[in-house]
Design an enzyme around this catalytic site. Structure first.
Site, short mmCIF file in Angstrom:
data_model
loop_
_atom_site.label_atom_id
_atom_site.label_comp_id
_atom_site.label_asym_id
_atom_site.label_seq_id
_atom_site.Cartn_x
_atom_site.Cartn_y
_atom_site.Cartn_z
N GLU A 85 44.00 -63.41 33.29
CA GLU A 85 43.37 -62.07 33.23
C GLU A 85 42.38 -61.88 34.36
O GLU A 85 41.39 -62.62 34.48
CB GLU A 85 42.67 -61.88 31.88
CG GLU A 85 42.12 -60.47 31.73
CD GLU A 85 41.54 -60.20 30.35
OE1 GLU A 85 41.99 -60.81 29.38
OE2 GLU A 85 40.61 -59.37 30.27
N LYS A 279 37.52 -61.49 21.13
CA LYS A 279 38.57 -61.70 22.14
C LYS A 279 37.90 -61.97 23.49
O LYS A 279 38.32 -62.84 24.26
CB LYS A 279 39.48 -60.47 22.20
CG LYS A 279 40.70 -60.64 23.06
CD LYS A 279 40.46 -60.34 24.51
CE LYS A 279 41.72 -60.51 25.33
NZ LYS A 279 41.50 -60.37 26.76
N ASP A 295 43.95 -78.16 23.15
CA ASP A 295 44.89 -77.34 22.38
C ASP A 295 44.23 -76.00 22.02
O ASP A 295 43.46 -75.91 21.07
CB ASP A 295 45.27 -78.13 21.12
CG ASP A 295 46.27 -77.42 20.24
OD1 ASP A 295 46.44 -76.20 20.40
OD2 ASP A 295 46.86 -78.09 19.39
N HIS A 392 36.85 -54.22 35.83
CA HIS A 392 38.24 -54.58 35.55
C HIS A 392 39.17 -54.05 36.61
O HIS A 392 40.02 -54.76 37.11
CB HIS A 392 38.65 -53.96 34.20
CG HIS A 392 38.59 -54.95 33.11
ND1 HIS A 392 39.52 -55.01 32.10
CD2 HIS A 392 37.72 -55.95 32.85
CE1 HIS A 392 39.21 -55.98 31.28
NE2 HIS A 392 38.12 -56.56 31.70
C1 MEV Z 1 38.74 -57.90 27.67
O1 MEV Z 1 39.57 -58.97 27.98
C2 MEV Z 1 37.58 -58.34 26.81
C3 MEV Z 1 36.65 -57.24 26.32
O2 MEV Z 1 37.40 -56.22 25.66
C4 MEV Z 1 35.65 -57.87 25.39
C5 MEV Z 1 34.76 -56.90 24.66
O3 MEV Z 1 35.15 -55.74 24.45
O4 MEV Z 1 33.67 -57.35 24.26
C6 MEV Z 1 35.97 -56.57 27.48
#
Ligand code: MEV
Length: 439
Positions: A85, A279, A295, A392
């Site tokens: 990513e 995430k 793992d 991003h």
């Molecule tokens: C993207 O990979 C992760 C985010 O969505 C985490 C978050 O929203 O805190 C930017």
């Protein structure tokens, strides 16, 4: 309709690729070329990778990036991260630099206990089973002595074996619930070998236990397996600073701190947000777990179970303001190894561990927790200030340009062009074709 293939695992690698390409691809020749492009010229190295799994046809690359300047417990680390990513490594590096100027990260291991269970069915008197358990316990340990000898020499081994009655939840269901200390090993093989021996000793011993009725003697072992839920193999990490030091975001520090804490509170009470919040944490955790040959599925499963331990899925991090101090912390279960498994086989894993100073498993737990915390800090910081798309899309810009087969000059042009513009897929594509039309 396609027919099942017979004896596939016995085919050579070339034969497997040949079969696959003819069976599934419009252009088999092209598919074969691409698969083979990713083979390593070093035959020995390729064989090593081939043998990690069954039916290997090629290698699947992920970038291995590094995030320098991580100050953790006063020690400076460069952290290896394997992840596809865009922007994750850049975010880690930025968060590391930010906190290195504010005292760095502090981390501590709370406990290092691993768990495994023998799940079995017993139809009979619970008291008699308890007596039997006390009777057989010394033999459970003596029968596994040869398995645990090496681990014990180094200070680890089997900590405890308990009998647990689960019949309230499932008819006739009991467990041997066992805890282990596996030191620098993740310990899956050690734990599973011990459990399988416990199961055998327990089942065989029952046949000779005279206090059991004939039915009680027939203990059915359903399965013996470690648990990836390790709430007592846990690590904590935090950062804190004076609120006035949160001064890099074109937003008054107090407003930034308040907004940040609010964002984390939302993730604490709202599962839809908590999943995305976590995430982001896992972006950091998985990348280091993968780079160090651990793992990540086990880590993911265990951490998400922990995030739901109070009956509702919630944020893995907490943020607070106490007086004039801002604090962000994380507490997570992590079962990691720095010896055994892939750690001694994969040349890049070895280098990743060496880059980290060949840490012990507890030290690696701290590094991984910090990588998760840093990633969370970076994500929330963007979300409550500029929004996530700016950073991003900057990283994504190169991906889009690569998809469009842009030349190096074109890439340079567009990186400059989009410096002060929002780079969406559409805007980049449009600008790209406009430039090509002009050319
Ligand atoms: C993207 O990979 C992760 C985010 O969505 C985490 C978050 O929203 O805190 C930017």
């Amino acid at each position: 309709m396609k027919q099942p293939v017979e004896g596939f695992s016995k085919l050579t690698k070339d034969q497997k690729i040949d079969w696959l390409s003819k069976a599934y691809f419009a252009n088999p020749g092209k598919a074969v070329t691409i698969f083979k492009k990713y083979w390593n010229d070093d035959e020995k190295l390729q064989k090593l990778h081939d043998e990690f799994i069954e039916n290997t046809i090629t290698n699947y690359y992920l970038p291995l990036g590094i995030a320098p300047n991580f100050l953790i417990n006063e020690k400076l680390y460069t952290i290896p991260m394997a992840i596809e990513e865009s922007s994750v490594v850049a975010a880690a590096g930025k968060a590391a630099k930010f906190w290195s100027k504010r005292g760095g990260f502090r981390a501590e291991v709370i406990a290092t206990e691993k768990i495994g269970q023998v799940h079995f069915i017993y139809k009979g008197r619970p008291d008699t089973l308890r007596d039997y358990f006390e009777h057989i316990k010394p033999k459970l340990l003596s029968d596994t002595a040869s398995l645990s000898e090496n681990m014990e020499k180094r200070g680890g081994g089997i900590n405890k074996i308990e009998l647990r009655d689960k019949t309230d939840e499932l008819k006739d269901y009991y467990q041997l619930h066992c805890t282990f200390e596996t030191l620098d090993a993740m310990g899956a093989n050690f734990i599973n070998s011990c459990l399988e021996q416990f199961a055998k000793t327990f089942k065989d011993g029952a046949l000779e236990y005279t206090a059991f009725s004939e039915e009680e003697k027939q203990i059915q072992v359903v399965m013996s397996i470690l648990s990836n839920y390790v709430p007592d193999c846990r690590v904590r990490a935090e950062v804190s600073c004076k609120i006035v030091e949160l001064n890099e975001d074109h937003m008054p520090p107090q407003e930034f701190a308040d907004k940040f804490v609010r964002a984390v509170e939302i993730a604490r009470i709202e599962p839809y947000r908590a999943v995305t919040h976590n995430k982001g944490v896992m972006n950091g955790i998985d990348a280091v777990v993968l780079a160090t040959g651990n793992d990540f599925r086990a880590v993911e499963a265990g951490i998400h179970a922990y995030a739901s331990k109070d009956g509702r899925y919630t944020s893995l991090t907490r943020a607070s303001i106490e007086g004039d101090t801002f604090r962000l912390e994380i507490e997570i279960p992590l079962a990691l190894g720095t010896v055994g498994g892939l750690t001694s086989l994969h040349p890049l894993v070895k280098l990743s561990l060496e880059m980290l100073g060949n840490p012990s498993a507890p030290e690696l737990m701290q590094i991984v927790a910090v990588a998760g915390l840093a990633q969370n800090f970076a994500a929330i910081r963007s979300l409550v200030t500029t929004g996530i798309q700016k950073g991003h899309m900057k990283m994504h810009l190169l991906n889009i340009l690569n998809q469009l087969h842009a030349t190096e000059e074109e890439k340079e042009h567009f990186v400059h062009y989009f410096k002060d513009k929002t780079a969406t897929h559409r805007s980049v594509t449009e600008a790209f074709y406009k430039l090509r039309e002009k050319a």
